[in-house]
Design an enzyme around this catalytic site. Sequence first.
Site, PDB file in Angstrom:
ATOM      1  N   HIS A 262      -1.364 -67.954-121.319  1.00 58.27           N
ATOM      2  CA  HIS A 262      -2.006 -69.202-120.874  1.00 58.27           C
ATOM      3  C   HIS A 262      -1.442 -69.667-119.542  1.00 58.27           C
ATOM      4  O   HIS A 262      -2.149 -70.304-118.752  1.00 58.27           O
ATOM      5  CB  HIS A 262      -1.843 -70.291-121.926  1.00 58.27           C
ATOM      6  CG  HIS A 262      -2.833 -71.411-121.772  1.00 58.27           C
ATOM      7  ND1 HIS A 262      -4.199 -71.216-121.924  1.00 58.27           N
ATOM      8  CD2 HIS A 262      -2.684 -72.719-121.461  1.00 58.27           C
ATOM      9  CE1 HIS A 262      -4.830 -72.357-121.720  1.00 58.27           C
ATOM     10  NE2 HIS A 262      -3.934 -73.280-121.434  1.00 58.27           N
ATOM     11  N   ARG A 265      -3.376 -68.283-116.763  1.00 58.10           N
ATOM     12  CA  ARG A 265      -4.583 -69.084-116.485  1.00 58.10           C
ATOM     13  C   ARG A 265      -4.217 -70.253-115.576  1.00 58.10           C
ATOM     14  O   ARG A 265      -4.928 -70.544-114.607  1.00 58.10           O
ATOM     15  CB  ARG A 265      -5.179 -69.571-117.800  1.00 58.10           C
ATOM     16  CG  ARG A 265      -6.346 -70.554-117.678  1.00 58.10           C
ATOM     17  CD  ARG A 265      -6.940 -70.777-119.064  1.00 58.10           C
ATOM     18  NE  ARG A 265      -7.733 -71.988-119.173  1.00 58.10           N
ATOM     19  CZ  ARG A 265      -9.032 -72.071-118.867  1.00 58.10           C
ATOM     20  NH1 ARG A 265      -9.652 -71.015-118.378  1.00 58.10           N
ATOM     21  NH2 ARG A 265      -9.697 -73.200-119.028  1.00 58.10           N
ATOM     22  N   HIS A 289     -14.017 -75.985-118.107  1.00 58.18           N
ATOM     23  CA  HIS A 289     -13.592 -77.265-118.656  1.00 58.18           C
ATOM     24  C   HIS A 289     -14.801 -78.162-118.896  1.00 58.18           C
ATOM     25  O   HIS A 289     -15.691 -78.246-118.050  1.00 58.18           O
ATOM     26  CB  HIS A 289     -12.643 -77.978-117.686  1.00 58.18           C
ATOM     27  CG  HIS A 289     -11.280 -77.363-117.628  1.00 58.18           C
ATOM     28  ND1 HIS A 289     -10.424 -77.525-116.555  1.00 58.18           N
ATOM     29  CD2 HIS A 289     -10.611 -76.584-118.520  1.00 58.18           C
ATOM     30  CE1 HIS A 289      -9.297 -76.879-116.792  1.00 58.18           C
ATOM     31  NE2 HIS A 289      -9.389 -76.296-117.973  1.00 58.18           N
TER      32      HIS A 289
END
Length: 328
Positions: A262, A265, A289
């Site tokens: 993560h 990312r 998002h």
Amino acid sequence: MQDSCYHLDEFLFYFGGIKARSKRTIDEYRYDLSLFLRYLKRLRGQVPAQTPLSEVSIEDVDAEFLQAIKLSEIYRFISYLAQERENGPAARARRVAAIRAFFDYLHQKAGVLSTNPAAELESPKQPKRLPQYLELDESLALLDVAARSKDPNATRDFCILTLFLNCGLRLSELCTLRLSAIQEDTMRVIGKGNKERSIYLNASSKKALQQYLKERGTAKAGHEDFLFLSRNRTGISQRAVQNVVKKYLELAGLDTERYSTHKLRHTAATLMYRYGNADLRSLQQILGHESVATTEIYTHLNDEQLARAVENNPLNQIRKSLAEDTEE
């Protein structure tokens, strides 16, 4: 204990079938709501006070039980999570979200409740922290060790790292990538809530994909369309990808306690914002998002920018001029 109650099962069928939530989310909500209902049964004295919650059955939870739930009982459950189970703000917030969704369904969809006791339920305040990410030189070092690796799956691993760092994919998104989703300069990705988005593939991503596809080989029956394959020739698992990332982080001398899939990312998003001049709306679309407010965490400034801003304060220049006049 794996028992459940009718209304919880119906909610989860609705949540998965109509709201198209992932299996992981469904499993998490089942656990959270089962725990909540078991806690209420013990709180109300329907089982002995010392009964472990795992041993409390909720098969008999009916509409009458649900109609009697009060907001104060929900808050007692949240307090129990914090004090006795030591759940942090993020874990408690997830369980609050599950409770809200459940009661909204019971009130608005199923008609079980005439009023919603969770309508005014607040979510625990979570501390805002800047995302952790690799600096540009660290990102290059990570890709370099993968490019030089002699591992039989090095080409695949390099491609995985390249897509993480260039496209800002979530772990679940990378593991479910399909060959049929790649079309020249773009790649279709299935994100949270089963929402599809298209991501542009830059030159580095396309080259890494081309090299990997030359060596990908044949997949087992039923796994032909998965982009990334495991050693067993099946679609690669999330755990396998996490192990790949950890392996190369260690080889690059990077902290595996601090960095993870993560964090790659986060790195992609930070680099696109800082060096690619990506505006918030573009970054929001790339990352998938739902709200631009989530994307705003990537507008953080690095230490050099902060130091430069303070150094360039006009009052600092005036102080320097005054000091020079005094010396003369």
